[in-house]
Each structure stands twice: as structure tokens, then as C-alpha cells.
Design a protein around this motif. Structure first.
Motif, PDB file in Angstrom:
ATOM      1  N   ARG A  10       0.831  -1.213   0.000  1.00  0.00           N
ATOM      2  CA  ARG A  10       0.000   0.000   0.000  1.00  0.00           C
ATOM      3  C   ARG A  10       0.863   1.261   0.000  1.00  0.00           C
ATOM      4  NH1 ARG A  10      -2.231   0.817   4.447  1.00  0.00           N
ATOM      5  NH2 ARG A  10      -1.640  -0.973   5.753  1.00  0.00           N
ATOM      6  N   ALA A  56      -7.951   0.212  -4.791  1.00  0.00           N
ATOM      7  CA  ALA A  56      -8.062   0.723  -3.425  1.00  0.00           C
ATOM      8  C   ALA A  56      -8.544  -0.400  -2.512  1.00  0.00           C
ATOM      9  CB  ALA A  56      -9.003   1.922  -3.367  1.00  0.00           C
ATOM     10  N   ARG A  85      -7.322   3.009   3.203  1.00  0.00           N
ATOM     11  CA  ARG A  85      -7.051   2.303   1.950  1.00  0.00           C
ATOM     12  C   ARG A  85      -6.977   3.261   0.763  1.00  0.00           C
ATOM     13  NH1 ARG A  85     -11.233  -2.885   2.855  1.00  0.00           N
ATOM     14  NH2 ARG A  85     -10.823  -3.004   5.104  1.00  0.00           N
ATOM     15  N   LEU A  86      -7.408   4.506   0.964  1.00  0.00           N
ATOM     16  CA  LEU A  86      -7.452   5.498  -0.113  1.00  0.00           C
ATOM     17  C   LEU A  86      -6.280   6.470  -0.080  1.00  0.00           C
ATOM     18  CD1 LEU A  86     -11.255   6.424   0.065  1.00  0.00           C
ATOM     19  CD2 LEU A  86     -10.138   4.986  -1.655  1.00  0.00           C
ATOM     20  N   HIS A 116      -3.271   6.627  -1.320  1.00  0.00           N
ATOM     21  CA  HIS A 116      -2.667   6.947  -2.616  1.00  0.00           C
ATOM     22  C   HIS A 116      -3.651   7.629  -3.558  1.00  0.00           C
ATOM     23  CE1 HIS A 116      -4.641   3.104  -2.939  1.00  0.00           C
ATOM     24  NE2 HIS A 116      -4.505   3.084  -4.244  1.00  0.00           N
ATOM     25  N   VAL A 117      -4.931   7.303  -3.409  1.00  0.00           N
ATOM     26  CA  VAL A 117      -5.962   7.954  -4.227  1.00  0.00           C
ATOM     27  C   VAL A 117      -6.102   9.417  -3.819  1.00  0.00           C
ATOM     28  CG1 VAL A 117      -8.407   7.894  -4.895  1.00  0.00           C
ATOM     29  CG2 VAL A 117      -7.146   5.753  -4.539  1.00  0.00           C
ATOM     30  N   CYS A 142     -10.613   4.458  -9.365  1.00  0.00           N
ATOM     31  CA  CYS A 142     -10.073   3.564  -8.340  1.00  0.00           C
ATOM     32  C   CYS A 142     -11.127   2.519  -8.027  1.00  0.00           C
ATOM     33  CB  CYS A 142      -9.643   4.317  -7.081  1.00  0.00           C
ATOM     34  SG  CYS A 142     -10.997   4.863  -6.010  1.00  0.00           S
ATOM     35  N   ILE A 195     -14.437   8.981  -2.171  1.00  0.00           N
ATOM     36  CA  ILE A 195     -14.040   8.869  -3.573  1.00  0.00           C
ATOM     37  C   ILE A 195     -14.816   9.869  -4.424  1.00  0.00           C
ATOM     38  CG2 ILE A 195     -14.083   7.329  -5.581  1.00  0.00           C
ATOM     39  CD1 ILE A 195     -13.601   5.003  -3.554  1.00  0.00           C
TER      40      ILE A 195
END
Length: 298
Positions: A60, A85, A116-117, A119-120, A128, A158
Motif C-alpha cells: 500500500r 483501493a 485504503r485510499l 494513494h488515491v 479507483c 471517492i
């Protein structure tokens, strides 16, 4: 009637496949190189996981995603970028362990839906993924955890980021809940579904079941499907014939044919040939952006 079919290449995944094929990319440079080669072979979308270069296992780490995105962004191709994600949902449960150790067994990587997001949040890819339910993942004692509360919170974030969620559907209950997210207004139109078939123990790779799941999709939805292993390339035809888009790549299958290990670019070429033989065309990245109502490269 001929149409443009979005062709996604899932480059590496997070499974323990690097020892099974020398073609599975590991480092950011290798993953980006495969993405570029897949795009040159005709992929509309590249689906990106990253791996720890030392352990070769899924990671991750935001810096790894950043480097992959940088290299692709500086290349002469412009595929739609789709980042997973889904990492951070692995719960290992040892039924013989003391109760106080449950959730802390080696192999557990369990974080919140928002974490979990990471990097998004930083990179804002065009797409994603969001895994729409929990699942007994394969043999042994691993459960993938993605609860309704996590999913609602993640979908809302998101949406705020302006990223298109690709809702990963591993079983019919996942589809039921994904439709609920759409009904609650947490997914902007057109909703994008990925029907993931043949992954133990979710939906089996059965054409009749795929057809039933397609019938449960809401009006106006865009969808793709894939099946793992030897079913991957035949499933391209199954998906196209039912009106969907397609996915291939080394995340889901290592072989071009029996005994012949594939590269990502070779799988893309084979899928593109199937699409062409069925009388359709592979969507260019910009055509994919139009179909999915994306904003273009960021």
C-alpha cells in the motif's frame, strides 16, 4: 451493432504469483513499463497494484504508486489509470489462537476504508476500485473485510475526490450492495461495475450466472467482467456478447495458452483480436473516458 469495448489490463495484482512467472512485474519501473506496453498493444485502461520490491508482495506504499504514475505520465501513451483501493482488507483468522490474538495473526493487513485510499487522495487517478463486500478469500483462514459502513464512507470520499469508483463485485450479495450505493446517490452516473468471476469463494465462472448478474444491473450502468486462469480469454467473448467491457492481465492469469506463459501485452493483443473477431472495436483511452464520463488525464 458494432460498439467500442473498453479493454482493461490488470498488470500485477497482489497475489503470490511472482515465483510462478518471470513476466509478472514487481518494481515500479517494471509495472509502469508493462502499463506502457499494454497501452501500445491497445489497452484502454491499465489497472495498477504495486509490490514491495524487496518482498515482491503487494503493498500500500504511496511512494510506489507515485513512481508508477510518474513514469506512465511521462511516456508517449495516455491510458486511463485505474488504481486499486482494495489493499488493506486482509484479516487472517487462526481458529486455534487465543481470542486476544484474533486479528493479529501474521498476514493480516486490516485498515479502515479511508486509510485504503491514501494513494488515491494524493494522486487522484481517473478510476479507483472499491470492493463491494467481504469474502472468504481462497483456502485457509483469510477473510477479505469490506463492511457496509466502510463502503459508504469510502464511496463518499471517492466521490468528493472526483475519482470514478469501479465497484468490484465478487458475488451476488456484493452486487446487491453496490446497487444500494447507487440508489443512495453515493455513486455518480454512469455507475461502473466489474464482475469478478471464478475467485474462490465468490461467484463461480458460470456464463449463466454472469447473465443473471448483468440482468440485476441498474439502467445506464457500464460494466465489465473477467474470469481468472484458463477462463480469462474465453471470458472476453462472454462479456462482449452480453454487452460488457473486458479485462485481462497477469493479475488474473499467467498463460497465453496451455504451457505458454504470457506477458501483459500479449494478453491485451489476444483480447483485442477476440473483440475484433466479434465485430467490435477496442475503445481508445479517450473513447473510454467518454463512455465512462471521465475528466481526462489529471
Amino acid at each position: 451493432m458494432s460498439r467500442n469495448v473498453i479493454l482493461t489490463c490488470a498488470l500485477t495484482g497482489a497475489g503470490d504469483t511472482t515465483g510462478k512467472s518471470e513476466h509478472v512485474p514487481v518494481t515500479p519501473e517494471e509495472i509502469a513499463s508493462d502499463a506502457i506496453a499494454a497501452a501500445r498493444a491497445g489497452a484502454s485502461v491499465v489497472h495498477i497494484h504495486v509490490r514491495d520490491p524487496q518482498t515482491r508482495q503487494g503493498s500500500r506504499e504511496v511512494a510506489l504508486y507515485r513512481e508508477v504514475a510518474r513514469i506512465i505520465g511521462e511516456s508517449d501513451v495516455d491510458p486511463v489509470i485505474n488504481m486499486t483501493a482494495g489493499m488493506g482488507g486482509d484479516l487472517m483468522v487462526d481458529p486455534s489462537a487465543p481470542a486476544e490474538r484474533l486479528g493479529r495473526i501474521e498476514g493480516t493487513d486490516l485498515v479502515s476504508g479511508i486509510e485504503r485510499l491514501a494513494h488515491v487522495e494524493e494522486l487522484r487517478p481517473e478510476i479507483c476500485t472499491i470492493d463491494c463486500g467481504s469474502l472468504n478469500f481462497g483456502e485457509g483462514s483469510m477473510v477479505y473485510v469490506s463492511t457496509p459502513d466502510m463502503l459508504r464512507e469510502g464511496a463518499a470520499r471517492i466521490r468528493e475526490l472526483g475519482v470514478k469508483p469501479e465497484m468490484e463485485i465478487f458475488d451476488t450479495g456484493n452486487l446487491w450492495f453496490a446497487n444500494q450505493l447507487v440508489a443512495e446517490g453515493l455513486i455518480d452516473p454512469p455507475p461502473l461495475y466489474q464482475l469478478c468471476m471464478g475467485i474462490p469463494y465468490g461467484a463461480p465462472a458460470d456464463p449463466g450466472l454472469l447473465q443473471a448478474m448483468v440482468h440485476l444491473l441498474p439502467g445506464g450502468a457500464q460494466w465489465a467482467s473477467f474470469a481468472i486462469g484458463r477462463n480469462q480469454l474465453p471470458w472476453v467473448a462472454q462479456s462482449v456478447l452480453l454487452g460488457g467491457h473486458v479485462r485481462v492481465g497477469l493479475e488474473d492469469n499467467l498463460y497465453l495458452r496451455k504451457g505458454v506463459k504470457a506477458t501483459n501485452a500479449q494478453l491485451v493483443t489476444a483480447a483485442a483480436d477476440i473483440i475484433d473477431r466479434l465485430g467490435h472495436a477496442v475503445a481508445t483511452p479517450d473513447q473510454a473516458r467518454e463512455i465512462l464520463q471521465l475528466g481526462g488525464r489529471r
